[in-house]
Design an enzyme around this catalytic site. Structure first.
Site, PDB file in Angstrom:
ATOM      1  N   TYR A 150       6.749  -4.159  -7.021  1.00 16.35           N
ATOM      2  CA  TYR A 150       6.055  -4.332  -5.752  1.00 16.35           C
ATOM      3  C   TYR A 150       5.211  -3.097  -5.497  1.00 16.35           C
ATOM      4  O   TYR A 150       5.745  -2.005  -5.297  1.00 16.35           O
ATOM      5  CB  TYR A 150       7.094  -4.527  -4.653  1.00 16.35           C
ATOM      6  CG  TYR A 150       6.562  -4.888  -3.278  1.00 16.35           C
ATOM      7  CD1 TYR A 150       5.214  -5.142  -3.040  1.00 16.35           C
ATOM      8  CD2 TYR A 150       7.437  -4.970  -2.197  1.00 16.35           C
ATOM      9  CE1 TYR A 150       4.749  -5.477  -1.781  1.00 16.35           C
ATOM     10  CE2 TYR A 150       6.990  -5.308  -0.922  1.00 16.35           C
ATOM     11  CZ  TYR A 150       5.647  -5.555  -0.721  1.00 16.35           C
ATOM     12  OH  TYR A 150       5.201  -5.890   0.538  1.00 16.35           O
ATOM     13  N   LYS A 175       4.041  -7.954  -7.322  1.00 15.31           N
ATOM     14  CA  LYS A 175       3.735  -8.339  -5.953  1.00 15.31           C
ATOM     15  C   LYS A 175       2.804  -7.278  -5.391  1.00 15.31           C
ATOM     16  O   LYS A 175       3.101  -6.083  -5.465  1.00 15.31           O
ATOM     17  CB  LYS A 175       5.009  -8.433  -5.118  1.00 15.31           C
ATOM     18  CG  LYS A 175       4.763  -8.751  -3.651  1.00 15.31           C
ATOM     19  CD  LYS A 175       6.056  -8.749  -2.836  1.00 15.31           C
ATOM     20  CE  LYS A 175       5.781  -9.056  -1.365  1.00 15.31           C
ATOM     21  NZ  LYS A 175       6.994  -9.015  -0.534  1.00 15.31           N
TER      22      LYS A 175
END
Length: 316
Positions: A150, A175
């Site tokens: 992420y 992400k």
């Protein structure tokens, strides 16, 4: 740690299928009025979330207040999610802080039956690209689970770093929470074809169309945590190319929600939890350092929630 390539491949395939089918669900974590974990409330809440058929479920991440959970609480939340999912959708558990702590959470998630990890940004410090790479490598080396990284806040990968990360057998996706589409396009083009990408911008629906334009249609939805009817209606309209419907929802609900969210730091989670409570969901208050909305903001949220549900023809 022995990493199974077949596990990474099968999990990637399941996630890709889920991302094409629905939004990615990031459930809230239930606390009682004193701030103690409420396992019964959480099981009820996450079961209801899963009954709306999201593409995948991500417990104990940012929306789930990972940053305020003890390790034992974290394990209980992940285990309850796995049991509620019953293999219907992939369960991707959050993990974070420094690599040593993140690896401990990874082991707990693995023991609880999670399918994969979302590796959230490390704690506090800025770091060069080699350090960002090593942080991921150290965690990935200590778990058999597939890992999605992420990038947001102080974590921002270059294309060269992402190429190296993609060579780690159990690193399967990214992400993105920055919204820098020029840079993201470079990352996407540098990654292997089967590498997963999804939009993790705050209130991701606001930028879902630009992300989709560079080949990243999948996104996480905080709105799904309290109003899956609205989240699913928007997803369907965007997927089906119904521009007027998409813009109606953006204009009537999502843009006002962002304006409300930006009034107070931390409202990206606090408002979501308050909205869930307004709908009778057993999620309880937020934990410090977050704060619950005050009366005026809560009244505005209540009115906006009614507007959003009316737009999709849902019952309050």
């Amino acid at each position: 740690m022995t990493v199974s390539t077949s596990l990474s491949e099968s999990t990637t395939a399941r996630l890709r299928e889920g991302m094409a089918r629905g939004v990615l669900s990031f459930p809230l974590t239930s606390f009682d009025e004193t701030g103690v974990l409420d396992p019964r409330g959480y099981r009820e809440y996450v079961a209801a979330q899963l009954d709306t058929s999201p593409g995948a479920v991500f417990p104990a991440c940012g929306t789930g207040e990972f940053f305020s959970l003890e390790e034992a609480e974290y394990g209980e939340v992940v285990r309850a999610t796995v049991e509620a999912a019953a293999a219907r959708v992939p369960v991707v558990a959050g993990a974070g802080y420094g690599w040593a702590q993140a690896a401990r959470f990874a082991r707990i998630a693995e023991a609880a039956g999670a399918d994969a990890l979302l590796l959230m940004p490390h704690y506090l410090t800025e770091a060069p690209q080699e350090g960002l790479f090593e942080q991921v490598r150290q965690v990935a080396a200590r778990t058999a689970l597939p890992v999605i990284v992420y990038q947001r806040s102080q974590v921002r990968f270059t294309a060269a770093t992402l190429e190296r990360l993609a060579e780690i057998p159990n690193v399967i996706g990214l992400k993105d929470g920055h919204g820098d589409l020029d840079r993201l396009q470079s990352l996407k083009l540098s990654a292997p074809e089967d590498f997963l990408f999804f939009n993790g911008f705050a209130t991701a629906e606001i930028v879902a169309r630009p992300y989709a334009s560079i080949g990243i249609p999948a996104y996480s939805s905080a709105v799904h945590a309290f109003a899956p009817e609205i989240a699913d209606a928007f997803f369907a309209a965007l997927r089906d190319g119904r521009t007027a419907r998409t813009e109606e929802l953006l204009r009537g609900f999502y843009l006002p929600l962002v304006e409300l969210r930006d009034r107070v730091p931390g409202y990206a989670v606090s408002l979501v939890k308050a909205a869930a409570r307004l709908r009778g969901r057993p999620v309880g208050p937020v934990r410090a350092p977050l704060t619950d909305p005050g009366p005026d903001d809560l009244a505005d949220l209540d009115a906006l929630l009614t507007t959003g549900l009316d737009l999709v023809g849902a019952i309050r």
